[in-house]
Motif scaffolding. Structure first.
Motif, PDB file in Angstrom:
ATOM      1  N   PHE A  89       0.831  -1.206   0.000  1.00 18.57           N
ATOM      2  CA  PHE A  89       0.000   0.000   0.000  1.00 18.57           C
ATOM      3  C   PHE A  89       0.868   1.260   0.000  1.00 18.57           C
ATOM      4  CE2 PHE A  89      -3.464  -2.800   1.340  1.00 18.57           C
ATOM      5  CZ  PHE A  89      -4.535  -2.265   0.644  1.00 18.57           C
ATOM      6  N   ALA A  90       1.877   1.279   0.865  1.00 17.58           N
ATOM      7  CA  ALA A  90       2.761   2.451   0.922  1.00 17.58           C
ATOM      8  C   ALA A  90       3.532   2.615  -0.380  1.00 17.58           C
ATOM      9  CB  ALA A  90       3.720   2.327   2.093  1.00 17.58           C
ATOM     10  N   GLY A  91       3.888   1.492  -1.011  1.00 18.14           N
ATOM     11  CA  GLY A  91       4.646   1.560  -2.254  1.00 18.14           C
ATOM     12  C   GLY A  91       3.832   2.118  -3.407  1.00 18.14           C
ATOM     13  N   VAL A  92       2.582   1.688  -3.524  1.00 19.34           N
ATOM     14  CA  VAL A  92       1.711   2.240  -4.567  1.00 19.34           C
ATOM     15  C   VAL A  92       1.573   3.751  -4.388  1.00 19.34           C
ATOM     16  CG1 VAL A  92      -0.642   2.269  -5.462  1.00 19.34           C
ATOM     17  CG2 VAL A  92       0.453   0.086  -4.919  1.00 19.34           C
ATOM     18  N   TYR A  93       1.331   4.171  -3.168  1.00 19.43           N
ATOM     19  CA  TYR A  93       1.209   5.598  -2.861  1.00 19.43           C
ATOM     20  C   TYR A  93       2.511   6.341  -3.176  1.00 19.43           C
ATOM     21  CZ  TYR A  93       0.452   9.714   0.187  1.00 19.43           C
ATOM     22  OH  TYR A  93       0.324  10.983   0.692  1.00 19.43           O
ATOM     23  N   ALA A 236      11.220  12.152   7.423  1.00 18.42           N
ATOM     24  CA  ALA A 236      11.173  11.094   6.413  1.00 18.42           C
ATOM     25  C   ALA A 236      10.003  11.334   5.467  1.00 18.42           C
ATOM     26  CB  ALA A 236      11.027   9.733   7.093  1.00 18.42           C
ATOM     27  N   PRO A 237      10.116  10.913   4.197  1.00 17.88           N
ATOM     28  CA  PRO A 237       8.956  10.978   3.307  1.00 17.88           C
ATOM     29  C   PRO A 237       7.783  10.195   3.890  1.00 17.88           C
ATOM     30  CG  PRO A 237      10.961  10.492   2.083  1.00 17.88           C
ATOM     31  CD  PRO A 237      11.317  10.392   3.530  1.00 17.88           C
ATOM     32  N   ALA A 238       6.562  10.597   3.575  1.00 15.34           N
ATOM     33  CA  ALA A 238       5.373   9.984   4.178  1.00 15.34           C
ATOM     34  C   ALA A 238       5.311   8.466   3.978  1.00 15.34           C
ATOM     35  CB  ALA A 238       4.117  10.655   3.643  1.00 15.34           C
ATOM     36  N   PRO A 239       5.625   7.929   2.780  1.00 17.90           N
ATOM     37  CA  PRO A 239       5.602   6.459   2.652  1.00 17.90           C
ATOM     38  C   PRO A 239       6.604   5.781   3.580  1.00 17.90           C
ATOM     39  CG  PRO A 239       5.638   7.503   0.497  1.00 17.90           C
ATOM     40  CD  PRO A 239       5.917   8.581   1.495  1.00 17.90           C
ATOM     41  N   ILE A 339      -4.263   0.881  10.230  1.00 17.35           N
ATOM     42  CA  ILE A 339      -4.710   2.240  10.565  1.00 17.35           C
ATOM     43  C   ILE A 339      -3.581   3.250  10.428  1.00 17.35           C
ATOM     44  CG2 ILE A 339      -5.527   3.685  12.475  1.00 17.35           C
ATOM     45  CD1 ILE A 339      -7.080   1.160  13.439  1.00 17.35           C
ATOM     46  N   LYS A 340      -2.403   2.914  10.952  1.00 15.69           N
ATOM     47  CA  LYS A 340      -1.343   3.911  10.979  1.00 15.69           C
ATOM     48  C   LYS A 340      -0.755   4.166   9.587  1.00 15.69           C
ATOM     49  CE  LYS A 340      -0.755   5.768  14.097  1.00 15.69           C
ATOM     50  NZ  LYS A 340       0.037   5.760  15.288  1.00 15.69           N
ATOM     51  N   ILE A 341      -0.728   3.163   8.718  1.00 15.27           N
ATOM     52  CA  ILE A 341      -0.317   3.427   7.341  1.00 15.27           C
ATOM     53  C   ILE A 341      -1.283   4.422   6.712  1.00 15.27           C
ATOM     54  CG2 ILE A 341      -0.087   2.443   5.035  1.00 15.27           C
ATOM     55  CD1 ILE A 341       0.987  -0.087   6.318  1.00 15.27           C
ATOM     56  N   CYS A 342      -2.571   4.210   6.923  1.00 15.68           N
ATOM     57  CA  CYS A 342      -3.584   5.122   6.397  1.00 15.68           C
ATOM     58  C   CYS A 342      -3.351   6.546   6.898  1.00 15.68           C
ATOM     59  CB  CYS A 342      -4.974   4.637   6.803  1.00 15.68           C
ATOM     60  SG  CYS A 342      -6.329   5.695   6.232  1.00 15.68           S
ATOM     61  N   LEU A 343      -3.122   6.716   8.192  1.00 15.90           N
ATOM     62  CA  LEU A 343      -2.976   8.054   8.760  1.00 15.90           C
ATOM     63  C   LEU A 343      -1.723   8.760   8.253  1.00 15.90           C
ATOM     64  CD1 LEU A 343      -4.076   7.450  12.475  1.00 15.90           C
ATOM     65  CD2 LEU A 343      -5.429   8.307  10.563  1.00 15.90           C
ATOM     66  N   PHE A 344      -0.618   8.049   8.134  1.00 13.02           N
ATOM     67  CA  PHE A 344       0.595   8.694   7.629  1.00 13.02           C
ATOM     68  C   PHE A 344       0.473   9.050   6.149  1.00 13.02           C
ATOM     69  CE2 PHE A 344       3.047   7.380  11.429  1.00 13.02           C
ATOM     70  CZ  PHE A 344       3.743   8.557  11.639  1.00 13.02           C
ATOM     71  N   LEU A 345      -0.243   8.232   5.374  1.00 14.68           N
ATOM     72  CA  LEU A 345      -0.452   8.587   3.980  1.00 14.68           C
ATOM     73  C   LEU A 345      -1.359   9.808   3.863  1.00 14.68           C
ATOM     74  CD1 LEU A 345      -0.796   5.120   2.192  1.00 14.68           C
ATOM     75  CD2 LEU A 345       1.258   6.430   2.766  1.00 14.68           C
ATOM     76  N   VAL A 346      -2.327   9.935   4.768  1.00 11.80           N
ATOM     77  CA  VAL A 346      -3.146  11.142   4.815  1.00 11.80           C
ATOM     78  C   VAL A 346      -2.265  12.367   5.063  1.00 11.80           C
ATOM     79  CG1 VAL A 346      -4.879  12.391   6.169  1.00 11.80           C
ATOM     80  CG2 VAL A 346      -5.294  10.026   5.489  1.00 11.80           C
ATOM     81  N   PRO A 370     -12.276  16.017   0.725  1.00 14.35           N
ATOM     82  CA  PRO A 370     -13.276  15.278   1.513  1.00 14.35           C
ATOM     83  C   PRO A 370     -13.003  13.780   1.606  1.00 14.35           C
ATOM     84  CG  PRO A 370     -14.187  15.992  -0.597  1.00 14.35           C
ATOM     85  CD  PRO A 370     -12.881  16.688  -0.447  1.00 14.35           C
ATOM     86  N   VAL A 371     -12.580  13.153   0.511  1.00 15.85           N
ATOM     87  CA  VAL A 371     -12.322  11.709   0.549  1.00 15.85           C
ATOM     88  C   VAL A 371     -11.189  11.398   1.520  1.00 15.85           C
ATOM     89  CG1 VAL A 371     -11.571   9.717  -0.803  1.00 15.85           C
ATOM     90  CG2 VAL A 371     -13.185  11.359  -1.786  1.00 15.85           C
ATOM     91  N   THR A 372     -10.134  12.190   1.452  1.00 14.64           N
ATOM     92  CA  THR A 372      -8.984  11.972   2.332  1.00 14.64           C
ATOM     93  C   THR A 372      -9.360  12.165   3.788  1.00 14.64           C
ATOM     94  OG1 THR A 372      -7.481  12.702   0.582  1.00 14.64           O
ATOM     95  CG2 THR A 372      -6.626  12.716   2.834  1.00 14.64           C
TER      96      THR A 372
END
Length: 489
Positions: A89-93, A236-239, A339-346, A370-372
């Motif tokens: 997930f982090a890699g795609v982002y 660090a970069p978000a990913p 959850i935490k991967i989601c929050l850091f990508l946000v 709004p989606v984010t």
């Protein structure tokens, strides 16, 4: 087949990482294709790995007593799945997040090298193999913190290195002692300490194992070796922050779990000063991390302090050493990662699309993205533990397990601290949602309104949806975790 698949899990990211390191002048599209292909192939192998029967695969012997080998078991499958799909997930982002930066191929290479080291840890057969990959994970993930090459990132990377290596030296002291007194260093549910060692060297073993777990706890951000987390994440970069918080810190959790339940044995530690000290430190970390997050305005640093707190939820579960607490800890490994991967990508999306890095700057952000922000809200509810979101299930088991310990004061103090931490979590996450969607009459619309491309918002939305669904339909994972926890005690 077991040997081939396990080697593939190591060689795919390693080989692809070396290929990317030599592709500095290649087109970004080609670099992204190689990177995503490697992650996808690794995920496919991981899915296949989940259905393999348990097996031991020795590789080579360094001495008569020090061997390197791999094995398949339930704990390894759990941590490997979390790691591989977290990196996916982090890699795609990252392919979009890093598009306007520099040295993308180098960043992707170090991500893959880090994944290979973590896969080696997850599949380790014994304490020696796990320690080798534990050290490798530190050295190979440090460049992710160092990526921006600024003075601040260099200091943060050095701090991460010193804390992790210092902790690993404490762990090595414990390994030396255990090698002398354990029947074997191969991971065996229930432990491998002989009765003579337990009777004749109890004090020595207690002290060194206590220090060893504190050392491994540096990677997991446990007090007093937690300081690298809030320093490393903002630079660090978000990913990279996402995998550092959600996956790489779990290397410390895995090392602690293997040491306690597969080498020492919970029976040797239950009721001792060692257990009491560990639980006390973990509870202190839970409360302290939540308080620091509540007070912090820099968004990624707030999430870093949150990780300090939330990962120690897992450690509280392991240190309580009851079937329900250990099951809760295993569940929280999965839920926290998602959850935490989601929050850091946000947080990364706010930085890239709105150029906002502080919580105080996010007023009205829901109008622009709004989606984010909805995805952030769903994930935040899971981290708080509001049913039916995922975090509720793990925290329920953690609280019940803590009550079953029978330890004076700590058996009721632990659930109280977890509850207070949950309230603080609500205090530092939900105001972002409230002010983001309801900025007030005097709000001046943001100059930039950009949700970003689907490559950025879709992984965030999927992770938010998964965090909700695995809470609603938590039955199968819960049953598996309870069964695995029972086998360790």
């Amino acid at each position: 087949m077991n040997r081939v698949l396990l080697l593939a899990l190591l060689l795919i990211p390693t080989g692809s990482g070396f290929a990317l390191a030599w592709m500095k002048r290649a087109k970004l599209r080609t670099v992204n294709a190689v990177f995503l292909s490697a992650l996808s192939l690794e995920a496919a192998c991981c899915l296949w790995y989940l259905f393999l029967p348990d097996a031991s695969i020795p590789l080579f012997a360094m001495t008569d007593t020090l061997t390197v080998g791999f094995a398949t078991d339930g704990v390894g499958r759990l941590f490997l799945s979390v790691g591989v799909f977290g990196f996916l997930f982090a890699g795609v982002y990252a392919t979009r997040y890093m598009a306007h930066g520099e040295q993308q191929s180098s960043f992707y290479a170090w991500m893959l090298f880090s994944l290979a080291a973590l896969a080696g840890m997850d599949a380790s057969e014994n304490l020696i193999t796990m320690y080798l990959f534990f050290e490798a994970a530190t050295l190979l993930s440090m460049p992710l913190v160092l990526h921006e090459r600024t003075q601040e990132s260099i200091r943060a990377a050095l701090k991460y290195l010193f804390y992790s290596v210092g902790g690993a030296f404490l762990a090595l002291l414990a390994i030396f002692t255990l090698a002398q007194h354990a029947d074997t260093l191969r991971f065996t549910a229930g432990g491998t300490l002989g009765e003579a060692a337990k009777a004749g060297h109890r004090t020595l073993l207690e002290i060194t194992v206590f220090l060893g777990v504190i050392g491994f706890g540096a990677k997991a951000g446990m007090y007093p070796l937690h300081g690298w987390l809030p320093t490393a994440h903002p630079v660090a970069p978000a990913p990279a922050s996402a995998v550092l918080s959600a996956v790489i810190t779990k290397a410390g959790v895995l090392a602690i779990l293997r040491t306690i339940f597969y080498i020492v044995g919970a029976e040797f530690l239950i009721g001792t000063w060692v257990q009491i000290a560990w639980i006390s430190l973990a509870l202190l970390t839970v409360f302290m991390g939540s308080m620091m997050a509540y007070r912090e305005d820099v968004f990624k640093k707030r999430l870093a302090y949150s990780s300090v707190s939330q990962i120690s939820y897992v450690l509280v579960g392991l240190f309580c050493m009851t079937p329900q607490s250990v099951a809760g800890g295993l569940l929280h490994v999965v839920f926290h990662a998602c959850i935490k991967i989601c929050l850091f990508l946000v947080a990364g999306s706010f930085i890239v699309n709105l150029e906002k890095t502080r919580v105080s700057e996010l007023t009205g952000v829901g109008k622009a993205m709004p989606v984010t922000l909805w995805s952030f809200t769903i994930a935040a509810l899971g981290l708080i533990g509001i049913p039916p979101a995922a975090g509720f299930v793990s925290k329920w088991y953690l609280a019940l397990g803590a009550l079953d310990t029978g330890l004076p004061v700590l058996n009721w103090l632990a659930p109280v601290v977890l509850l207070v931490s949950a309230l603080l979590t609500a205090g530092y996450l939900l105001p972002i949602t409230i002010r983001g969607f309801f900025p007030g009459k005097d709000f001046a619309p943001l100059a930039r309104t950009n949700e970003g491309t689907a490559v950025m918002w879709l992984p965030i939305a999927l992770l938010a949806a998964i965090s909700l669904l695995i809470g609603i339909f938590a039955g199968p994972l819960t049953q598996w975790s309870v069964s695995l926890a029972a086998s360790l005690l």
